[in-house]
Scaffold this motif. Sequence first.
Motif, PDB file in Angstrom:
ATOM      1  N   ALA A 190       0.866  -1.184   0.000  1.00  0.00           N
ATOM      2  CA  ALA A 190       0.000   0.000   0.000  1.00  0.00           C
ATOM      3  C   ALA A 190       0.898   1.227   0.000  1.00  0.00           C
ATOM      4  CB  ALA A 190      -0.918   0.000   1.213  1.00  0.00           C
ATOM      5  N   LEU A 191       0.551   2.211  -0.834  1.00  0.00           N
ATOM      6  CA  LEU A 191       1.466   3.309  -1.103  1.00  0.00           C
ATOM      7  C   LEU A 191       1.187   4.593  -0.340  1.00  0.00           C
ATOM      8  CD1 LEU A 191       1.855   3.053  -4.996  1.00  0.00           C
ATOM      9  CD2 LEU A 191       3.182   1.913  -3.208  1.00  0.00           C
ATOM     10  N   VAL A 192      -0.036   4.828   0.061  1.00  0.00           N
ATOM     11  CA  VAL A 192      -0.418   6.155   0.550  1.00  0.00           C
ATOM     12  C   VAL A 192      -0.866   6.098   2.007  1.00  0.00           C
ATOM     13  CG1 VAL A 192      -1.924   8.151   0.210  1.00  0.00           C
ATOM     14  CG2 VAL A 192      -1.142   6.823  -1.768  1.00  0.00           C
ATOM     15  N   SER A 193      -0.276   6.961   2.837  1.00  0.00           N
ATOM     16  CA  SER A 193      -0.719   7.125   4.214  1.00  0.00           C
ATOM     17  C   SER A 193      -1.601   8.366   4.289  1.00  0.00           C
ATOM     18  CB  SER A 193       0.486   7.282   5.152  1.00  0.00           C
ATOM     19  OG  SER A 193       0.073   7.505   6.471  1.00  0.00           O
ATOM     20  N   LEU A 194      -2.886   8.171   4.511  1.00  0.00           N
ATOM     21  CA  LEU A 194      -3.825   9.285   4.582  1.00  0.00           C
ATOM     22  C   LEU A 194      -3.922   9.875   5.982  1.00  0.00           C
ATOM     23  CD1 LEU A 194      -6.714   7.764   2.426  1.00  0.00           C
ATOM     24  CD2 LEU A 194      -4.993   9.449   1.699  1.00  0.00           C
ATOM     25  N   ASP A 195      -3.679   9.035   6.981  1.00  0.00           N
ATOM     26  CA  ASP A 195      -3.801   9.475   8.368  1.00  0.00           C
ATOM     27  C   ASP A 195      -3.025   8.487   9.234  1.00  0.00           C
ATOM     28  OD1 ASP A 195      -5.708  11.307  10.267  1.00  0.00           O
ATOM     29  OD2 ASP A 195      -5.368   9.333  11.162  1.00  0.00           O
ATOM     30  N   GLU A 196      -2.403   9.006  10.286  1.00  0.00           N
ATOM     31  CA  GLU A 196      -1.603   8.141  11.149  1.00  0.00           C
ATOM     32  C   GLU A 196      -2.440   7.058  11.816  1.00  0.00           C
ATOM     33  OE1 GLU A 196       0.532  10.481  13.937  1.00  0.00           O
ATOM     34  OE2 GLU A 196       1.882  11.364  12.439  1.00  0.00           O
ATOM     35  N   ALA A 197      -3.731   7.291  11.972  1.00  0.00           N
ATOM     36  CA  ALA A 197      -4.587   6.319  12.643  1.00  0.00           C
ATOM     37  C   ALA A 197      -5.177   5.286  11.690  1.00  0.00           C
ATOM     38  CB  ALA A 197      -5.728   7.048  13.356  1.00  0.00           C
ATOM     39  N   LEU A 198      -4.870   5.398  10.399  1.00  0.00           N
ATOM     40  CA  LEU A 198      -5.416   4.489   9.403  1.00  0.00           C
ATOM     41  C   LEU A 198      -4.308   3.655   8.775  1.00  0.00           C
ATOM     42  CD1 LEU A 198      -7.823   6.893   7.467  1.00  0.00           C
ATOM     43  CD2 LEU A 198      -8.487   5.105   9.087  1.00  0.00           C
TER      44      LEU A 198
END
Length: 260
Positions: A190-198
Amino acid sequence: MNDSSTSPSEAILGASALAGGLAYQQLLREVLDEALAEEREAVRAAADVLVHTFQAGGLLYIFGSGHSHMFAEEAFYRAGGAVQVCPVLKPPYMLHAGAVRSTRLERESGHAEEVLAGYRFDPARDCMLVVSNSGVNPLPVEVAQTVKSLGLPVLAITSRRYADSVARSGPRLHDVVDVVIDNHCPPGDALVSLDEALPATGPASTVVGLALLNTLIVEACALQLQRGGRPQVFLSANMPGARDHNEAVVAELSEVIPHL
C-alpha cells in the motif's frame, strides 16, 4: 520525484501534500518506473527461458493464489497475448470461492500437489511463473519447489523487500526459483498514508506486476522472432479474421490446456 538517496519504494508515506488519488498516482508511477528500469536484466533473463518454451512448442504455466491468481488469468486466452500460456486455476485458492478460506489455505503447507494435479508438465519444453507479492506464504513457495523438482525452470514475480520484512521461518519465493523479477513494492503493498490512525491504502503489486508480466511475454515473442520463430498470438475476438485465427491455434493446444 524523490532525490537520488531515496527510492520510490522507500518514500511511500508522507504524501499528504497531494490529494489522495493524485498521491497514489504519483507514487504508483514512481514504483512502476523503478521496477521497469531496474528489472530489465531480470526480464531479459526470464525471456531467455520463456523463448525456449515458445520455440519448443511448450507452455508457460502461471500460478498465483489470492489476488495473484489474476496474473494467470491476465496472460491466458488474451487478445494480443501469447497463445502458449496455461493458467493454474484451482477455485479453493482463488478469491471467488471464498476469500477468507483462500487466504488461510495459501498460508498452510501441503497443498501444492492438489494445486498442480491435472496439468501435464513437460520439463523438456515447459516453464512456470509463480507470482506472490509477499513471497513468504508456503503455497506459492511449495508450488515453485515442486515444479522445479520435476525439471521445469521456474520464474517469479515478487517483492524482495516484502519477503525480507516478514518474520517467518522457511524459504522465500525468491530463494527457490531460477529467475526473480522484483516488483519493488513495499511491505504491505500500500502506497499512501492518509492518516496516522489508518492503515496505508493504494495497492501497487497488481498494476506493477502485470506490467512486468506483459513486458516479459512481449520480450519473449520478440526474441522468438529474432531467432527465426513465429510467435503465436491471440487476436481480439472482434478483429477481422479473429475467429478462424484463434480457433486454429486453440485446436492445437486444447488437449494440453484444460481451461480452453
